[in-house]
Design an enzyme around this catalytic site. Structure first.
Site, PDB file in Angstrom:
ATOM      1  NE  ARG A 176     139.313 -11.648  14.630  1.00 47.91           N
ATOM      2  CZ  ARG A 176     137.999 -10.887  13.915  1.00 47.91           C
ATOM      3  NH1 ARG A 176     137.662 -12.087  13.149  1.00 47.91           N
ATOM      4  NH2 ARG A 176     137.008 -10.595  14.097  1.00 47.91           N
ATOM      5  CB  SER A 214     128.854 -10.317  12.471  1.00 52.85           C
ATOM      6  OG  SER A 214     129.197 -12.165  12.427  1.00 52.85           O
ATOM      7  CG  ASP A 228     138.277  -7.571  16.237  1.00 47.24           C
ATOM      8  OD1 ASP A 228     139.210  -8.305  15.770  1.00 47.24           O
ATOM      9  OD2 ASP A 228     137.214  -7.645  16.491  1.00 47.24           O
ATOM     10  CG  ASN A 234     135.839 -12.042  17.885  1.00 42.20           C
ATOM     11  OD1 ASN A 234     134.628 -11.427  17.791  1.00 42.20           O
ATOM     12  ND2 ASN A 234     137.094 -10.754  17.737  1.00 42.20           N
ATOM     13  CE1 TYR A 267     132.305 -11.499   7.742  1.00 39.68           C
ATOM     14  CE2 TYR A 267     130.097 -10.435   8.809  1.00 39.68           C
ATOM     15  CZ  TYR A 267     131.443 -11.300   8.940  1.00 39.68           C
ATOM     16  OH  TYR A 267     131.582 -11.179  10.169  1.00 39.68           O
TER      17      TYR A 267
END
Ligand SMILES: Nc1ncnc2c1ncn2[C@@H]1O[C@H](COP(=O)(O)OP(=O)(O)OP(=O)(O)O)[C@@H](O)[C@H]1O
Ligand SMILES: [Mg+2]
Length: 328
Positions: free
Chosen positions: A268, A163, A270, A285, A229
């Site tokens: 996932r 995050s 990146d 991830n 977020y």
């Protein structure tokens, strides 16, 4: 905001096969709040699809939490250390409970960005040049030698966080030293890598196959916690804006990135693209976000897969396929 958008229901046979499902959420990591949202959305989707599901908040001792409830399989909606790093996976293995996503080894490896990069280098996959530092090696000359070797700007991050927690862009030697001293608060190992100016992409991989690539842009310095977020001004591009050829290249690269780490079920990846159009792998991830802002559900939706279908597909992977003994 509800994630449930369709009237999708699993068949009674599948519901029976899946049995009692525990959605593991919360956890003890810095990403607890995100996981509560991911897990809440997953639970809502499973219930809406007719699956017998309940949440288990992993707070404190994971073993004590797991022992409180009887269940047949687990959907892991935990993020970060303790939930995405092989430890809960190992516990579930010992308890003989099937769970979603990658196993112990791939989870542990992917959580550690440094060792994932060693592996990708080893198999010839592109990842930004880097050095790692632990808390024992702090010396200003060492930072100067890093700048001499990798140039500026640099990305400074804890090796095992998520995050964007603890991540900084360092444009000067002074910023590098400061960013290091912040990152080391989050992990005893800090990764310093060449900054790739972007654009940025993320690729969901479901059962070994890439879903449509998502392009990202933000007015923040990078895709930080707020941009992920909270902010309304983060832009997501689906289709990604890449040419067909480049979309296929990044999809293949992401599939290989997952395969080399040994990921299972879903993940996932990146990826940054440099000004020459080359792709650079940042990380994989193994328990990606599943909030209403999250990227895997976004990619799945573009591929015609609703949130509920996605959750059930990830869960279905936990139904054991009979093993063939010997070779045919
Ligand atoms: N080498 C780099 N060059 C440019 N930007 C970078 C680099 N490393 C990280 N970033 C920026 O920081 C963000 C977070 O980095 P990264 O994905 O490595 O960390 P994370 O905290 O594990 O993320 P996640 O939330 O996906 O788990 C990236 O999405 C990107 O915007
Ligand atoms: Mg990331």
């Amino acid at each position: 905001m509800s994630v449930v958008s369709s009237h999708y229901r699993v068949s009674p046979e599948l519901a029976q096969q899946l049995g009692k499902v525990a959605v593991l959420l919360g956890g003890n990591s810095a990403e607890r709040d995100v996981s509560l949202k991911s897990g809440g959305a997953v639970l809502e989707a499973l219930l809406s699809a007719g699956v017998d599901a309940q949440a288990i908040d992993i707070k404190g001792s994971p073993l004590d939490c797991l022992k409180r409830v009887e269940f047949d399989r687990a959907f892991i909606a935990l993020h970060g250390r303790g939930g995405e790093d092989g430890t809960i996976q190992g516990l579930l293995e010992c308890l003989d409970i099937p769970y979603t996503g990658s196993g112990v080894m791939a989870s542990a490896l992917a959580m550690d960005k440094l060792r994932t990069k060693y592996l990708w280098q080893g198999v010839g996959l592109p990842t930004p040049p880097f050095v790692s530092l632990d808390c024992g090696e702090v010396d200003d000359h060492y930072f100067e030698s890093i700048v001499a070797r990798l140039g500026l700007p640099l990305s400074v991050k804890p090796a095992r966080e998520g995050s964007s927690i603890g991540i900084k862009k360092a444009r000067t030697l002074e910023e590098l030293i400061e960013a290091y001293s912040e990152a080391i608060e989050f992990d005893a190992q800090v990764l310093i890598e060449k900054w790739i100016e972007g654009p940025e992409f993320t690729v969901a991989v479901l059962d070994g196959k890439a879903l449509p690539v998502v392009g990202l842009s933000t007015n923040h310095i990078f895709y930080d916690y707020d941009a992920k977020y909270l902010a309304d001004d983060t832009h997501y591009y689906l289709p990604s804006g890449l040419s067909e050829e480049k979309e296929q290249e990044i999809a293949k690269l992401s599939e290989l990135a997952c395969e080399s780490v040994g990921c299972k079920g879903w993940a996932r990846v990146d990826v940054m693209q440099d000004s020459h159009g080359e792709f650079w792998l940042l990380e994989v991830n193994t328990s990606p976000g599943m909030t209403d802002h999250s990227l895997v559900p976004m990619a799945a939706k573009h591929a015609g897969i609703t949130f509920e279908e996605l959750v059930v597909r990830i869960l279905e992977d936990t139904i054991a396929v009979p093993k063939l003994l010997g070779s045919l």
